[in-house]
Design a protein around this motif. Structure first.
Motif, PDB file in Angstrom:
ATOM      1  N   LEU A 183       1.108  -1.130   0.191  1.00 28.96           N
ATOM      2  CA  LEU A 183       0.025   0.158  -0.070  1.00 28.96           C
ATOM      3  C   LEU A 183       0.967   1.000   0.101  1.00 28.96           C
ATOM      4  O   LEU A 183       0.489   2.104  -0.681  1.00 28.96           O
ATOM      5  N   GLY A 254      -6.175   3.371   2.428  1.00 27.78           N
ATOM      6  CA  GLY A 254      -5.625   1.727   2.529  1.00 27.78           C
ATOM      7  C   GLY A 254      -6.240   0.993   3.346  1.00 27.78           C
ATOM      8  O   GLY A 254      -6.269   1.753   5.131  1.00 27.78           O
ATOM      9  N   PRO A 278     -10.537   0.058  -6.362  1.00 25.75           N
ATOM     10  CA  PRO A 278     -10.030   0.769  -5.961  1.00 25.75           C
ATOM     11  C   PRO A 278      -9.304   2.454  -5.921  1.00 25.75           C
ATOM     12  O   PRO A 278      -8.782   2.629  -5.343  1.00 25.75           O
ATOM     13  N   SER A 282      -8.213   1.340  -1.179  1.00 23.30           N
ATOM     14  CA  SER A 282      -7.699   0.204  -1.516  1.00 23.30           C
ATOM     15  C   SER A 282      -8.118  -0.997  -0.276  1.00 23.30           C
ATOM     16  O   SER A 282      -7.590  -0.248   1.107  1.00 23.30           O
ATOM     17  N   VAL A 284      -6.857  -4.629   1.403  1.00 22.67           N
ATOM     18  CA  VAL A 284      -5.650  -5.455   1.546  1.00 22.67           C
ATOM     19  C   VAL A 284      -6.053  -6.422   1.833  1.00 22.67           C
ATOM     20  O   VAL A 284      -6.319  -6.654   3.302  1.00 22.67           O
ATOM     21  N   SER A 342      -6.497  -2.983  -4.872  1.00 20.65           N
ATOM     22  CA  SER A 342      -5.420  -2.128  -4.460  1.00 20.65           C
ATOM     23  C   SER A 342      -5.681  -1.375  -5.433  1.00 20.65           C
ATOM     24  O   SER A 342      -5.253  -1.901  -6.760  1.00 20.65           O
TER      25      SER A 342
END
Length: 349
Positions: A183, A254, A278, A282, A284, A342
């Motif tokens: 990120l 993020g 994204p 984003s 993850v 992302s």
């Protein structure tokens, strides 16, 4: 059914040599051992459990200890357990599943009764109460007199001190670091972590603590601001956690999610707030691949190698039972798979 004599003939050795390779009772050269093991694999030989138990007082059973936890993701635990059982069968062992919360008492019960030849322990805490008993068992298995029980063991997970233990696990520190580095490389400067349930951290469970260490160290290296918040999971708890994060850090772009039950609620909540993934935010995830692939947005993720963890644990345990193993820590390197969740951080307004 293939016999021991047929294995010996195939490998070009005596039947007693094959027996010694299987039992580990005598030292066999590496070349001979490899030849015998190759013949065993090619012929599909499985030792007769009854005969082996009578000869060596072995039960041919591996105990797998999985304390029941409502705050843990059960599918991952079960995938590891299935991998343990499948690998154990290829080596001629059955698996005894222990699901009580007895802790050290369960270890004493197994070692004192001869129910199993060896143990695999899951859900390992940094200061796990079961460890002193396991270390005494490991010492006895190495031939130190007066050390206690003699069942070897393997942990799926890492305690704070791994001395005298064999451990198999994903490298959780590297996992946390990999998520932050990904990120940060995309330009995100405010990253929030939606973590496991609070009880997981209160128990000081090894994987959760080590992931936090990796997240924080990577944040320091990359100069990003990191906010970590535990979450019970589910829609309501995730909504409260997300609201708290955005109240404290409204510029968050993020997210790292280490909680499978919060993944889909988070994506739904971001959609409701008009935050596109994204383009605006984003995400993850640290989760099994099937969770990442089947989410409403295909998630960039670090997978959990459940099958490898279970397989490696059994293979190291069988090596110990055969007199070939030694205490070691096996860390599986994390792999981040790029998917649709992302992207570059949005430009500052």
């Amino acid at each position: 059914m293939v016999t021991l004599a047929e294995v010996a003939q195939h490998a070009g050795v005596s039947a007693s040599t094959v027996s010694y390779v299987l039992s580990g009772k005598r030292s066999i050269s590496a070349a001979t051992r490899q030849r015998v093991e190759q013949s065993i694999r090619e012929l599909g030989y499985h030792p007769n459990a009854g005969a082996r138990a009578l000869a060596g007082k072995r039960s041919d059973i591996i105990a797998l200890m999985i304390p029941p936890r409502t705050d843990m993701h059960v599918p991952v635990m079960m995938e590891i357990a299935i991998a343990v059982a499948a690998t154990a069968r290829t080596h001629g062992y059955d698996v005894l599943l222990l699901t009580g919360e007895e802790g050290p008492d369960a270890v004493r019960r197994v070692t004192g009764s001869g129910l199993a030849d060896a143990m695999i322990l899951m859900d390992v805490e940094l200061e796990d109460e079961r460890l002193p008993l396991l270390r005494r068992g490991a010492a006895a298995a190495r031939g130190k007199p007066g050390a206690g029980g003699d069942q070897p063991s393997v942990l799926i997970g890492l305690p704070a001190d791994t001395t005298g233990l064999t451990c198999v696990d994903l490298d959780w520190r590297a996992t946390g670091a990999l998520c932050v580095e990904h990120l940060a490389g995309l330009g995100h400067r405010d990253i929030a972590v939606i973590g496991e349930a609070p009880a997981v951290y209160e128990r000081h469970t090894g994987f959760a603590e080590r992931t936090q260490d990796g997240l924080r160290s990577a944040a320091r290296r990359t100069g990003v601001r990191l906010l970590h918040r535990p979450c019970e999971g589910g829609y309501d708890a995730t909504a409260l956690t997300l609201a708290r994060i955005l109240d404290e850090r409204p510029g968050t772009t993020g997210f790292v999610v280490q909680n499978e039950s919060a993944v889909e609620p988070l994506l739904a909540l971001l959609r409701q707030q008009g935050r596109a993934v994204p383009e605006d935010v984003s995400v993850v995830a640290i989760c099994p691949d099937q969770v990442a692939v089947h989410a409403s947005v295909r998630l960039t993720s670090v997978g959990i190698p459940a099958q490898e963890m279970g397989r490696y644990a059994v293979e190291h345990l069988v090596a110990k039972l055969d007199g070939r193993g030694s205490d070691e820590v096996v860390l599986i390197a994390p792999e981040l798979t790029l998917r649709a969740s992302s992207g570059p951080a949005p430009a500052a307004p």
